[in-house]
Design an enzyme around this catalytic site. Structure first.
Site, PDB file in Angstrom:
ATOM      1  N   ASN A 138      26.401 -25.020 -13.243  1.00  0.00           N
ATOM      2  CA  ASN A 138      25.405 -25.209 -12.186  1.00  0.00           C
ATOM      3  C   ASN A 138      24.424 -24.050 -12.164  1.00  0.00           C
ATOM      4  O   ASN A 138      23.303 -24.186 -11.690  1.00  0.00           O
ATOM      5  CB  ASN A 138      26.087 -25.231 -10.811  1.00  0.00           C
TER       6      ASN A 138
ATOM      7  N   LYS B 168      33.424 -22.956  -4.928  1.00  0.00           N
ATOM      8  CA  LYS B 168      32.122 -22.263  -4.911  1.00  0.00           C
ATOM      9  C   LYS B 168      30.953 -23.050  -5.482  1.00  0.00           C
ATOM     10  O   LYS B 168      29.890 -22.465  -5.720  1.00  0.00           O
ATOM     11  CB  LYS B 168      32.265 -20.947  -5.678  1.00  0.00           C
TER      12      LYS B 168
ATOM     13  N   GLY C  65      39.765 -15.561 -11.896  1.00  0.00           N
ATOM     14  CA  GLY C  65      38.406 -16.113 -11.984  1.00  0.00           C
ATOM     15  C   GLY C  65      37.418 -15.116 -12.576  1.00  0.00           C
ATOM     16  O   GLY C  65      37.801 -14.031 -13.030  1.00  0.00           O
TER      17      GLY C  65
ATOM     18  N   ASP D  59      16.635 -24.836  -3.128  1.00  0.00           N
ATOM     19  CA  ASP D  59      16.390 -23.542  -3.760  1.00  0.00           C
ATOM     20  C   ASP D  59      15.303 -22.753  -3.031  1.00  0.00           C
ATOM     21  O   ASP D  59      14.321 -23.319  -2.553  1.00  0.00           O
ATOM     22  CB  ASP D  59      15.939 -23.722  -5.219  1.00  0.00           C
TER      23      ASP D  59
ATOM     24  N   LYS E   7      31.211 -19.490   3.963  1.00  0.00           N
ATOM     25  CA  LYS E   7      31.063 -18.021   3.929  1.00  0.00           C
ATOM     26  C   LYS E   7      30.614 -17.501   5.294  1.00  0.00           C
ATOM     27  O   LYS E   7      31.119 -16.488   5.790  1.00  0.00           O
ATOM     28  CB  LYS E   7      30.064 -17.607   2.845  1.00  0.00           C
TER      29      LYS E   7
ATOM     30  N   ASN F 283      46.009 -20.032  -8.367  1.00  0.00           N
ATOM     31  CA  ASN F 283      46.634 -21.323  -8.709  1.00  0.00           C
ATOM     32  C   ASN F 283      45.965 -21.965  -9.926  1.00  0.00           C
ATOM     33  O   ASN F 283      46.279 -23.084 -10.287  1.00  0.00           O
ATOM     34  CB  ASN F 283      46.628 -22.282  -7.510  1.00  0.00           C
TER      35      ASN F 283
ATOM     36  N   ASN G  39      23.358 -12.460  -7.459  1.00  0.00           N
ATOM     37  CA  ASN G  39      23.679 -13.390  -8.552  1.00  0.00           C
ATOM     38  C   ASN G  39      24.435 -12.683  -9.674  1.00  0.00           C
ATOM     39  O   ASN G  39      23.821 -12.103 -10.569  1.00  0.00           O
ATOM     40  CB  ASN G  39      22.395 -14.024  -9.097  1.00  0.00           C
TER      41      ASN G  39
ATOM     42  N   TYR H 172      29.285 -25.145   1.254  1.00  0.00           N
ATOM     43  CA  TYR H 172      29.864 -23.964   0.586  1.00  0.00           C
ATOM     44  C   TYR H 172      29.400 -22.689   1.308  1.00  0.00           C
ATOM     45  O   TYR H 172      30.209 -21.831   1.683  1.00  0.00           O
ATOM     46  CB  TYR H 172      29.448 -23.920  -0.890  1.00  0.00           C
TER      47      TYR H 172
ATOM     48  N   SER I  34      28.612 -13.965   0.280  1.00  0.00           N
ATOM     49  CA  SER I  34      27.496 -14.339  -0.597  1.00  0.00           C
ATOM     50  C   SER I  34      26.179 -14.127   0.125  1.00  0.00           C
ATOM     51  O   SER I  34      26.099 -14.282   1.350  1.00  0.00           O
ATOM     52  CB  SER I  34      27.635 -15.817  -0.952  1.00  0.00           C
TER      53      SER I  34
HETATM   54  N1  UFG Z   1      17.805 -22.535 -12.274  1.00  0.00           N
HETATM   55  C1  UFG Z   1      17.108 -23.231 -13.241  1.00  0.00           C
HETATM   56  N2  UFG Z   1      17.804 -24.043 -14.085  1.00  0.00           N
HETATM   57  C2  UFG Z   1      19.160 -24.178 -14.025  1.00  0.00           C
HETATM   58  C3  UFG Z   1      19.875 -23.458 -13.026  1.00  0.00           C
HETATM   59  C4  UFG Z   1      19.156 -22.645 -12.156  1.00  0.00           C
HETATM   60  O1  UFG Z   1      15.883 -23.123 -13.342  1.00  0.00           O
HETATM   61  O2  UFG Z   1      19.746 -24.932 -14.824  1.00  0.00           O
HETATM   62  C5  UFG Z   1      17.071 -21.593 -11.384  1.00  0.00           C
HETATM   63  C6  UFG Z   1      17.198 -21.881  -9.912  1.00  0.00           C
HETATM   64  O3  UFG Z   1      16.213 -22.775  -9.494  1.00  0.00           O
HETATM   65  C7  UFG Z   1      17.043 -20.476  -9.326  1.00  0.00           C
HETATM   66  C8  UFG Z   1      17.647 -19.557 -10.391  1.00  0.00           C
HETATM   67  O4  UFG Z   1      17.626 -20.320 -11.585  1.00  0.00           O
HETATM   68  O5  UFG Z   1      15.667 -20.147  -9.224  1.00  0.00           O
HETATM   69  C9  UFG Z   1      19.069 -19.142 -10.104  1.00  0.00           C
HETATM   70  O6  UFG Z   1      19.868 -20.295  -9.859  1.00  0.00           O
HETATM   71  P1  UFG Z   1      21.469 -20.220  -9.828  1.00  0.00           P
HETATM   72  O7  UFG Z   1      21.970 -21.606  -9.630  1.00  0.00           O
HETATM   73  O8  UFG Z   1      21.949 -19.464 -11.013  1.00  0.00           O
HETATM   74  O9  UFG Z   1      21.765 -19.308  -8.566  1.00  0.00           O
HETATM   75  P2  UFG Z   1      21.364 -19.533  -7.039  1.00  0.00           P
HETATM   76  O10 UFG Z   1      20.569 -18.340  -6.642  1.00  0.00           O
HETATM   77  O11 UFG Z   1      20.814 -20.845  -6.749  1.00  0.00           O
HETATM   78  O12 UFG Z   1      22.816 -19.569  -6.393  1.00  0.00           O
HETATM   79  C10 UFG Z   1      23.597 -18.412  -6.323  1.00  0.00           C
HETATM   80  C11 UFG Z   1      25.076 -18.735  -6.309  1.00  0.00           C
HETATM   81  C12 UFG Z   1      25.479 -19.444  -5.067  1.00  0.00           C
HETATM   82  C13 UFG Z   1      24.946 -18.753  -3.871  1.00  0.00           C
HETATM   83  C14 UFG Z   1      23.468 -18.536  -3.992  1.00  0.00           C
HETATM   84  C15 UFG Z   1      22.854 -17.798  -2.855  1.00  0.00           C
HETATM   85  O13 UFG Z   1      25.407 -19.564  -7.400  1.00  0.00           O
HETATM   86  O14 UFG Z   1      26.882 -19.443  -5.013  1.00  0.00           O
HETATM   87  O15 UFG Z   1      23.224 -17.767  -5.166  1.00  0.00           O
HETATM   88  O16 UFG Z   1      23.416 -16.553  -2.757  1.00  0.00           O
HETATM   89  F1  UFG Z   1      25.180 -19.508  -2.770  1.00  0.00           F
END
Ligand code: UFG
Length: 340
Positions: free
Chosen positions: A198, A84, A10, A295, A153, A32, A179, A149, A124
């Site tokens: 995502n 995840k 990964g 968020d 953790k 896998n 991140n 998810y 995480s």
């Molecule tokens: N965001 C956008 N547009 C997008 C995607 C994200 O504006 O298309 C913003 C989100 O609102 C956030 C920031 O970008 O403010 C980061 O978002 P991510 O989805 O990249 O990351 P997160 O902090 O939401 O999530 C990450 C990991 C998760 C973990 C989480 C908390 O992906 O696995 O941190 O630790 F659970």
């Protein structure tokens, strides 16, 4: 050291396998390929000049995993394998609990049977939930998470803590990632999410390369400097090096302990987009959308414990993260898909 890495094909796994190979460890990968490609490991072998030994096995298949341990006799395990995707976990909670907990139980049983009691677990920052304010400290108290998810953790951290308390010969590191973004500087390995990403960084990278049309910015009315969400982005190679620092620490320390792996610095959504614009030399179309459910406005790490105890500190800044991610994305616009 003979290190067995679950989920080693990964994104974070492949960078960690490379770091281990480069420092001379003997590496065994168990994967896998449910959400990864074997091409990543071929590329890792090309960069390192030597390969990890691969076992295409589901960690939840206890008999198959047992046979791998019998053959390979690892000294330590790094456990990355798991589902995840936050949104998917809300839609399919039972699958997330079954797979993430089931594979961990299988792994722990096999480790116990083979007398392997050194484990680095991929946790995480999501375990901090919304009960604390940034910067998050490891000893901030109650752990909780906003989605299944994240709950897996929290639960696995609890299970590992109970296990180490019952049997003090276990040596367990709980690494709470912030991140992870970026890629190895070669541009040969990187993040290759299935379907529409995502997460922000791979989304931005795919817009820059022309695979997606525009970035949706999830809210610009947060109480932050520019109104968009702030996160602690950490270069995936720094993160990989954090795992090596944890393994080294465990050689000298029994018990269980959590460490944040972050930079301690916050970057907004708009700042990250701007960094990718500079790295790619291309404008990145983006549009403000409503906030995304669940968020937080801000999340970044207090990095003191990792610095003091692991002697590890992230070295790479946002510009380097964006440049390395862009080298990977522009050289591999469809990820590993077309590489075979
Ligand atoms: N965001 C956008 N547009 C997008 C995607 C994200 O504006 O298309 C913003 C989100 O609102 C956030 C920031 O970008 O403010 C980061 O978002 P991510 O989805 O990249 O990351 P997160 O902090 O939401 O999530 C990450 C990991 C998760 C973990 C989480 C908390 O992906 O696995 O941190 O630790 F659970």
């Amino acid at each position: 050291m003979r290190v067995l890495v679950t989920g080693g094909a990964g994104y974070i796994g492949s960078h960690t396998v490379l770091t281990l190979l480069e420092r001379g460890d003997d590496v065994i990968v168990v994967d896998n390929f449910a959400n990864s490609s074997p091409v990543s490991l071929e590329r890792v072998a090309g960069i390192a000049g030597r390969a990890a030994r691969l076992h295409t096995v589901d960690v939840a298949d206890e008999d198959a995993l047992d046979a791998v341990f019998t053959e390979e006799k690892p000294d330590a395990v790094i456990h990355f394998a798991g589902l995840k995707a936050v949104g998917e976990s809300v839609a399919e909670p039972l699958r997330y609990y079954r797979e993430n907990l089931g594979s961990t139980f299988s792994l722990l049983s096999v480790m116990q049977r083979h007398d392997v009691r050194t484990l680095v677990f991929s946790s995480s920052a999501t375990v901090y939930g919304d009960h604390q304010n940034a910067p998050y400290r490891e000893d901030g108290g109650f752990l909780d998470a906003a989605n299944p998810y994240g709950q897996t953790k929290v639960m696995i951290e609890r299970i590992l803590t109970d296990l180490a308390q019952a049997d003090p010969t276990w040596r367990i590191a709980l690494l709470r990632y912030f991140n992870p973004i970026g890629a190895h500087r070669s541009g040969l390995i990187g993040e290759d999410p299935r379907g529409v990403p995502n997460n922000l960084a791979p989304y931005v990278a795919q817009v820059a390369v022309g695979r997606l049309a525009e970035v949706g910015v999830f809210g610009d009315d947060y109480a932050t400097a520019d109104g968009t969400g702030e996160r602690d982005y950490i270069h995936v190679v720094d993160l990989a090096e954090g795992h090596v620092a944890a393994l080294e620490h465990l050689r000298a320390h029994a018990g269980v302990r959590a460490w944040n792996l972050g930079t301690g610095r916050a970057t907004s959504v708009l700042e990250l987009i701007a960094a990718f614009e500079r790295a790619s030399g291309r404008p990145i179309p983006h549009r403000v959308l409503p906030r995304r459910d669940g968020d937080l406005a801000q999340a970044w790490a207090d990095t003191t414990r990792a610095e003091d105890e692991l002697g590890w500190r992230a070295q790479r800044g946002i510009a380097e993260m964006a440049e390395d991610a862009w080298r990977w994305q522009s050289g591999n616009p469809q990820g590993y898909e077309t590489a075979r």
